[in-house]
Scaffold this motif. Sequence first.
Motif, PDB file in Angstrom:
ATOM      1  N   LEU A   1       0.825  -1.204   0.000  1.00  0.00           N
ATOM      2  CA  LEU A   1       0.000   0.000   0.000  1.00  0.00           C
ATOM      3  C   LEU A   1       0.861   1.255   0.000  1.00  0.00           C
ATOM      4  CD1 LEU A   1      -2.871  -0.945   2.502  1.00  0.00           C
ATOM      5  CD2 LEU A   1      -2.987  -0.791   0.019  1.00  0.00           C
TER       6      LEU A   1
ATOM      7  N   ARG B   1       0.491   4.061  -2.967  1.00  0.00           N
ATOM      8  CA  ARG B   1       0.164   5.460  -2.707  1.00  0.00           C
ATOM      9  C   ARG B   1       1.295   6.384  -3.141  1.00  0.00           C
ATOM     10  NH1 ARG B   1      -1.811   3.341   2.416  1.00  0.00           N
ATOM     11  NH2 ARG B   1       0.114   4.076   3.366  1.00  0.00           N
TER      12      ARG B   1
ATOM     13  N   THR C   1      -6.404   4.987   0.881  1.00  0.00           N
ATOM     14  CA  THR C   1      -6.902   3.638   1.115  1.00  0.00           C
ATOM     15  C   THR C   1      -7.674   3.579   2.430  1.00  0.00           C
ATOM     16  OG1 THR C   1      -4.782   3.053   2.134  1.00  0.00           O
ATOM     17  CG2 THR C   1      -5.071   2.522  -0.192  1.00  0.00           C
TER      18      THR C   1
ATOM     19  N   ARG D   1     -12.129  -1.547   0.140  1.00  0.00           N
ATOM     20  CA  ARG D   1     -10.760  -2.062   0.362  1.00  0.00           C
ATOM     21  C   ARG D   1     -10.655  -3.503  -0.111  1.00  0.00           C
ATOM     22  NH1 ARG D   1      -6.069  -2.966   0.594  1.00  0.00           N
ATOM     23  NH2 ARG D   1      -6.364  -1.560  -1.147  1.00  0.00           N
TER      24      ARG D   1
ATOM     25  N   ASN E   1     -10.889  -3.590  -4.120  1.00  0.00           N
ATOM     26  CA  ASN E   1      -9.850  -2.936  -4.906  1.00  0.00           C
ATOM     27  C   ASN E   1      -8.774  -3.907  -5.389  1.00  0.00           C
ATOM     28  OD1 ASN E   1      -8.349  -1.017  -6.161  1.00  0.00           O
ATOM     29  ND2 ASN E   1      -7.707   0.052  -4.307  1.00  0.00           N
TER      30      ASN E   1
ATOM     31  N   GLU F   1      -9.607   4.557  -2.796  1.00  0.00           N
ATOM     32  CA  GLU F   1      -9.437   3.174  -3.243  1.00  0.00           C
ATOM     33  C   GLU F   1      -9.360   3.043  -4.760  1.00  0.00           C
ATOM     34  OE1 GLU F   1      -8.565   0.602  -1.684  1.00  0.00           O
ATOM     35  OE2 GLU F   1      -8.904   1.130   0.386  1.00  0.00           O
ATOM     36  N   TYR F   2     -10.459   3.353  -5.476  1.00  0.00           N
ATOM     37  CA  TYR F   2     -10.456   3.238  -6.941  1.00  0.00           C
ATOM     38  C   TYR F   2     -11.450   4.227  -7.536  1.00  0.00           C
ATOM     39  CZ  TYR F   2     -14.498   0.252  -5.845  1.00  0.00           C
ATOM     40  OH  TYR F   2     -15.693  -0.241  -5.360  1.00  0.00           O
TER      41      TYR F   2
ATOM     42  N   SER G   1      -3.108   4.953   6.450  1.00  0.00           N
ATOM     43  CA  SER G   1      -4.528   4.790   6.668  1.00  0.00           C
ATOM     44  C   SER G   1      -4.748   3.795   7.779  1.00  0.00           C
ATOM     45  CB  SER G   1      -5.228   4.276   5.399  1.00  0.00           C
ATOM     46  OG  SER G   1      -5.056   5.224   4.367  1.00  0.00           O
TER      47      SER G   1
END
Length: 289
Positions: A110, A114, A126, A134, A137, A242-243, A289
Amino acid sequence: MAEREGPESPRRPSGGRKMSLQRCETCSEEEAKYRCPRCMKYSCSLLCVKKHKLALSCNGVRDKTAFVSVNEFTDLNLLSDYRFLEDVGRTADAAARHPTVHSPAAKKLLYWLRNKARRCNIDLRTLPVGFTKRRENSTTFNFTEKKFYWHLKLVFPHCHAEYTLKGVPDDKTLADILKPYIDPVESDPVVCQRLKIYTGSPRSDVRILMKIENRKQNSVRYNELDASRSLLDNLKGKVIIEYPTFFVVLKTLKNDMVILGQDASEPAENSDSEASSLSSMEEGEIRDS
């Protein structure tokens, strides 16, 4: 002696129901007996309830985060909000105990995701483990090709349809992404039939919108994207939770989505302000996060 009520005399319900004044919004023939907690549509029978859920892609579950104005806020809304916060607390606590949270490999992945997004001027955020987005994704970054492969959701409000795409390269244009759905020649026959409102409309009428994050619930705005540009170019300067989720609408049909800067009661804003947190963070800094 009071006259006894015969078996054929209908007994009026105490405190008449307002719902009986409404017609079923599915068949428009019978009086309504039920009302959907989510979309507030009236129905007369279980069959009509199922039909309305299928037609509107409605799950029948009340939206606990729906905006309620101060004038309409009651003790029941307060109780509902309190219970919702309790549920969020339990979910967050369960997520914190999840073994994946404490996995060094997951944290490192992650972190890199990021960090790479930030270098592309994308504020990717996230959610904690346990949240639906989550889990859904599937976005990855290919270090060899040096590009993202995005998890993407397409929403077609006029047809109440949603489609999920996985592994969409960031150099693909939005027009090419939409071709399998709204192009009358290249789209799948089943999809084409469901999205016939879109496939029968000229390309110039199609607009692609993306919700602006970090705004108040009663002030939701959308950015209009350029279909001729790549996915990466359209995501630059945006906040992504996330997306990305794209809303495909038609100019000729009415919708409730207000595009940033087109609301008469609101002065135009710079879309870059959405990602102001990017400039406030030093190079290499990543928010956990």
